[in-house]
Structure formats: structure tokens, C-alpha cells
Design a protein around this motif. Structure first.
Motif, PDB file in Angstrom:
ATOM      1  N   THR A  36      34.409 -26.035  37.301  1.00 28.85           N
ATOM      2  CA  THR A  36      35.473 -25.481  38.395  1.00 28.85           C
ATOM      3  C   THR A  36      35.916 -23.762  38.413  1.00 28.85           C
ATOM      4  N   VAL A  37      36.081 -23.273  39.602  1.00 29.77           N
ATOM      5  CA  VAL A  37      36.376 -22.061  39.797  1.00 29.77           C
ATOM      6  C   VAL A  37      37.250 -21.589  39.808  1.00 29.77           C
ATOM      7  N   LEU A  38      38.003 -20.094  40.442  1.00 24.08           N
ATOM      8  CA  LEU A  38      39.376 -20.244  40.827  1.00 24.08           C
ATOM      9  C   LEU A  38      39.459 -19.529  41.934  1.00 24.08           C
ATOM     10  N   LEU A  39      40.178 -20.086  42.952  1.00 26.29           N
ATOM     11  CA  LEU A  39      40.464 -20.437  44.499  1.00 26.29           C
ATOM     12  C   LEU A  39      41.943 -19.410  44.591  1.00 26.29           C
ATOM     13  N   ASP A  40      42.149 -18.528  45.013  1.00 26.85           N
ATOM     14  CA  ASP A  40      43.661 -17.904  45.329  1.00 26.85           C
ATOM     15  C   ASP A  40      44.085 -18.185  43.587  1.00 26.85           C
ATOM     16  N   GLY A  41      43.274 -18.315  42.621  1.00 27.71           N
ATOM     17  CA  GLY A  41      44.111 -17.810  41.082  1.00 27.71           C
ATOM     18  C   GLY A  41      44.205 -19.687  40.758  1.00 27.71           C
ATOM     19  N   MET A  42      43.946 -19.892  41.601  1.00 30.07           N
ATOM     20  CA  MET A  42      44.199 -21.904  40.675  1.00 30.07           C
ATOM     21  C   MET A  42      42.592 -22.063  41.056  1.00 30.07           C
ATOM     22  N   ALA A  43      43.117 -23.593  39.932  1.00 27.42           N
ATOM     23  CA  ALA A  43      41.937 -23.545  39.088  1.00 27.42           C
ATOM     24  C   ALA A  43      41.008 -24.808  40.285  1.00 27.42           C
ATOM     25  N   VAL A  44      39.753 -24.865  40.863  1.00 29.01           N
ATOM     26  CA  VAL A  44      39.493 -26.166  41.672  1.00 29.01           C
ATOM     27  C   VAL A  44      38.062 -26.135  41.258  1.00 29.01           C
ATOM     28  N   ASN A  45      38.435 -27.798  41.197  1.00 28.47           N
ATOM     29  CA  ASN A  45      36.694 -28.625  41.140  1.00 28.47           C
ATOM     30  C   ASN A  45      36.197 -28.505  42.161  1.00 28.47           C
ATOM     31  N   SER A  46      35.003 -27.193  42.496  1.00 25.36           N
ATOM     32  CA  SER A  46      33.856 -26.463  43.452  1.00 25.36           C
ATOM     33  C   SER A  46      33.063 -27.926  44.074  1.00 25.36           C
ATOM     34  N   CYS A  47      33.107 -28.539  43.477  1.00 24.20           N
ATOM     35  CA  CYS A  47      32.354 -30.302  43.966  1.00 24.20           C
ATOM     36  C   CYS A  47      32.781 -30.615  44.854  1.00 24.20           C
ATOM     37  N   LEU A  48      34.180 -30.541  45.261  1.00 25.06           N
ATOM     38  CA  LEU A  48      34.833 -31.288  46.074  1.00 25.06           C
ATOM     39  C   LEU A  48      34.734 -30.484  47.162  1.00 25.06           C
ATOM     40  N   LEU A  49      34.973 -28.994  47.111  1.00 26.32           N
ATOM     41  CA  LEU A  49      36.532 -28.336  47.883  1.00 26.32           C
ATOM     42  C   LEU A  49      34.113 -28.328  49.532  1.00 26.32           C
ATOM     43  N   LEU A  50      34.961 -27.471  50.351  1.00 22.57           N
ATOM     44  CA  LEU A  50      33.293 -27.607  51.291  1.00 22.57           C
ATOM     45  C   LEU A  50      33.729 -26.014  51.048  1.00 22.57           C
ATOM     46  N   ALA A  51      32.359 -25.393  51.147  1.00 21.17           N
ATOM     47  CA  ALA A  51      32.243 -23.688  51.419  1.00 21.17           C
ATOM     48  C   ALA A  51      33.042 -23.726  52.624  1.00 21.17           C
ATOM     49  N   ILE A  69      24.956 -19.291  39.061  1.00 15.57           N
ATOM     50  CA  ILE A  69      24.723 -20.695  38.701  1.00 15.57           C
ATOM     51  C   ILE A  69      25.602 -20.897  36.869  1.00 15.57           C
ATOM     52  N   GLY A  70      26.279 -19.634  36.644  1.00 11.99           N
ATOM     53  CA  GLY A  70      27.231 -20.305  36.077  1.00 11.99           C
ATOM     54  C   GLY A  70      27.657 -21.195  36.251  1.00 11.99           C
ATOM     55  N   THR A  71      28.861 -21.299  37.460  1.00 16.76           N
ATOM     56  CA  THR A  71      29.083 -22.473  37.937  1.00 16.76           C
ATOM     57  C   THR A  71      28.064 -23.794  37.734  1.00 16.76           C
ATOM     58  N   LYS A  72      28.308 -24.974  37.067  1.00 15.53           N
ATOM     59  CA  LYS A  72      27.720 -25.692  36.652  1.00 15.53           C
ATOM     60  C   LYS A  72      28.349 -26.597  37.366  1.00 15.53           C
ATOM     61  N   GLU A  73      26.997 -27.775  37.260  1.00 10.90           N
ATOM     62  CA  GLU A  73      27.031 -29.328  38.337  1.00 10.90           C
ATOM     63  C   GLU A  73      26.789 -30.330  37.398  1.00 10.90           C
ATOM     64  N   ASN A  74      27.516 -31.573  37.174  1.00 15.62           N
ATOM     65  CA  ASN A  74      27.080 -32.395  36.609  1.00 15.62           C
ATOM     66  C   ASN A  74      27.766 -34.044  37.847  1.00 15.62           C
ATOM     67  N   CYS A  75      28.588 -34.243  38.026  1.00 15.15           N
ATOM     68  CA  CYS A  75      29.776 -35.562  38.051  1.00 15.15           C
ATOM     69  C   CYS A  75      29.394 -35.570  39.911  1.00 15.15           C
ATOM     70  N   LEU A  76      29.869 -34.040  40.451  1.00 16.40           N
ATOM     71  CA  LEU A  76      29.736 -34.361  42.185  1.00 16.40           C
ATOM     72  C   LEU A  76      30.973 -35.269  42.580  1.00 16.40           C
ATOM     73  N   GLU A  77      32.368 -35.232  41.176  1.00 18.72           N
ATOM     74  CA  GLU A  77      33.275 -36.745  42.027  1.00 18.72           C
ATOM     75  C   GLU A  77      34.769 -36.035  41.346  1.00 18.72           C
ATOM     76  N   GLY A  78      34.396 -34.498  40.552  1.00 16.81           N
ATOM     77  CA  GLY A  78      36.077 -34.485  40.617  1.00 16.81           C
ATOM     78  C   GLY A  78      36.217 -35.267  38.912  1.00 16.81           C
ATOM     79  N   GLU A  79      35.554 -35.716  38.082  1.00 17.92           N
ATOM     80  CA  GLU A  79      35.506 -36.581  37.155  1.00 17.92           C
ATOM     81  C   GLU A  79      35.415 -35.392  36.243  1.00 17.92           C
ATOM     82  N   CYS A  80      34.500 -34.580  35.954  1.00 18.29           N
ATOM     83  CA  CYS A  80      34.212 -33.226  34.526  1.00 18.29           C
ATOM     84  C   CYS A  80      35.121 -32.266  34.463  1.00 18.29           C
ATOM     85  N   GLY A  81      34.698 -31.074  36.263  1.00 17.07           N
ATOM     86  CA  GLY A  81      35.835 -30.394  35.413  1.00 17.07           C
ATOM     87  C   GLY A  81      34.760 -29.235  34.900  1.00 17.07           C
ATOM     88  N   VAL A  82      33.281 -28.912  35.337  1.00  8.94           N
ATOM     89  CA  VAL A  82      32.079 -28.551  35.008  1.00  8.94           C
ATOM     90  C   VAL A  82      32.125 -27.508  36.284  1.00  8.94           C
TER      91      VAL A  82
END
Ligand code: FES
Ligand code: FES
Length: 159
Positions: free
Chosen positions: A51-66, A36-49
Motif C-alpha cells: 500500500t502507498v498513497l496516491l493523491d491521498g488514497m490508499a492503493v495497492n502499488s502491485c496492481l498499478l502501472l508506474a 524498500i519500505g513498500t513491501k512485496e508479497n502476493c502481487l495480486e491485490g490480496e494482502c495490502g503490504v
């Protein structure tokens, strides 16, 4: 809907789980894995809360399918450092008083890490631009910039 068996590598550990095809990575991290350190807010890629690293790149995990993350290396804030082994970015955020409510900070720190890995000696303006997708509702932006600049000073000689 039929769930998909997924194998996700998160913070160096492999997790086998079932997720619906439309489940974003954010939902799996928070509700299935308790990260739960990864936060949830807009769910549409607008706020960045989220953000996780995917292969070293910062990505919005709300926009990415598991399901899109299989075979990739995922790092959340829990994987960056813990209370006894803080990452230099976590240390400088504390030292510079850059944390207010804290809600944006995990995403802010991971976005900063991805950026400093690419550009170890940035200017303040470059950091400002790099973090422009991460919003802080407490508006403590100057201290956040100061903390990232300080972390760059600590990390650059270590590279
Ligand atoms: S919750 Fe993902 S960008 Fe806002
Ligand atoms: S510290 Fe509160 S939202 Fe950024």
C-alpha cells in the motif's frame, strides 16, 4: 520492450526514470528508487503490504502501472516520517507494541492514514473495516487497532 520515460512525484520529489510499460509502481519504487519500505508479497491485490498513497488514497502499488502514476502525488512510508520525525501513527504503533515482524506495517500505517484523513474520529469497528484489506501474518490485529485508535486521538485535535 521499449522503455517509457516517466516523471514521478514521490514523497515530494520528482524522479525522472525509464520503465517498461507493464512495470507496476511497486517494482519501480523498490528496484529503481530503493524505496524498500513498500513491501512485496502476493502481487495480486490480496494482502495490502504494498500500500502507498496516491493523491491521498490508499492503493495497492502491485496492481498499478508506474505509467499510470505520472502527474499524481505518491507517498510511501519513507515520506510519512523518519526515525527522528515519526508520524503520530508510527509513534502509536511503537507505543502499543503493534509491530511484530513489521512486514505488514508500512502498508497498514498508510492505509490507516488515508482512512483517518477521511474519518478523523472513527470507532474501532470502522477502523477494523477500513483495514480489512491489509493482512498481518503475525496476526497482531488488536494492537494494530489500538494503535490506530490512539493515533486518531492524537491527530483529530490537530486538524
Ligand atoms: S503485494 Fe500488493 S496486495 Fe499483496
Ligand atoms: S507484524 Fe508481521 S506481518 Fe504484520
Amino acid at each position: 520492450m521499449r522503455k517509457l520515460p516517466l516523471s514521478l512525484t514521490i514523497n515530494g520529489e520528482t524522479h525522472e526514470l525509464l520503465a517498461e510499460p507493464h512495470h507496476p509502481l511497486l517494482e519501480v519504487l523498490r528496484t529503481q528508487l530503493g524505496l524498500i519500505g513498500t513491501k512485496e508479497n502476493c502481487l495480486e491485490g490480496e494482502c495490502g503490504v504494498c500500500t502507498v498513497l496516491l493523491d491521498g488514497m490508499a492503493v495497492n502499488s502491485c496492481l498499478l502501472l508506474a505509467a499510470q502514476c505520472q502527474g499524481r502525488r505518491i507517498v510511501t512510508i519513507e515520506g510519512l516520517g523518519g526515525p527522528e520525525t515519526l508520524h503520530p501513527l508510527q509513534e502509536t504503533f511503537v507505543e502499543h507494541g503493534a509491530v511484530q515482524c513489521g512486514y505488514c506495517i508500512p502498508g497498514m500505517i498508510l492505509a490507516a492514514k488515508a482512512y483517518l484523513d477521511q474519518n478523523p474520529e472513527p470507532t474501532e469497528g470502522e477502523i477494523r473495516e477500513a483495514l480489512s484489506g491489509n493482512l498481518c501474518r503475525c496476526t497482531g490485529y488488536q494492537k494494530i487497532l489500538d494503535a490506530v485508535l490512539a493515533a486518531a486521538g492524537v491527530l483529530a485535535p490537530m486538524r
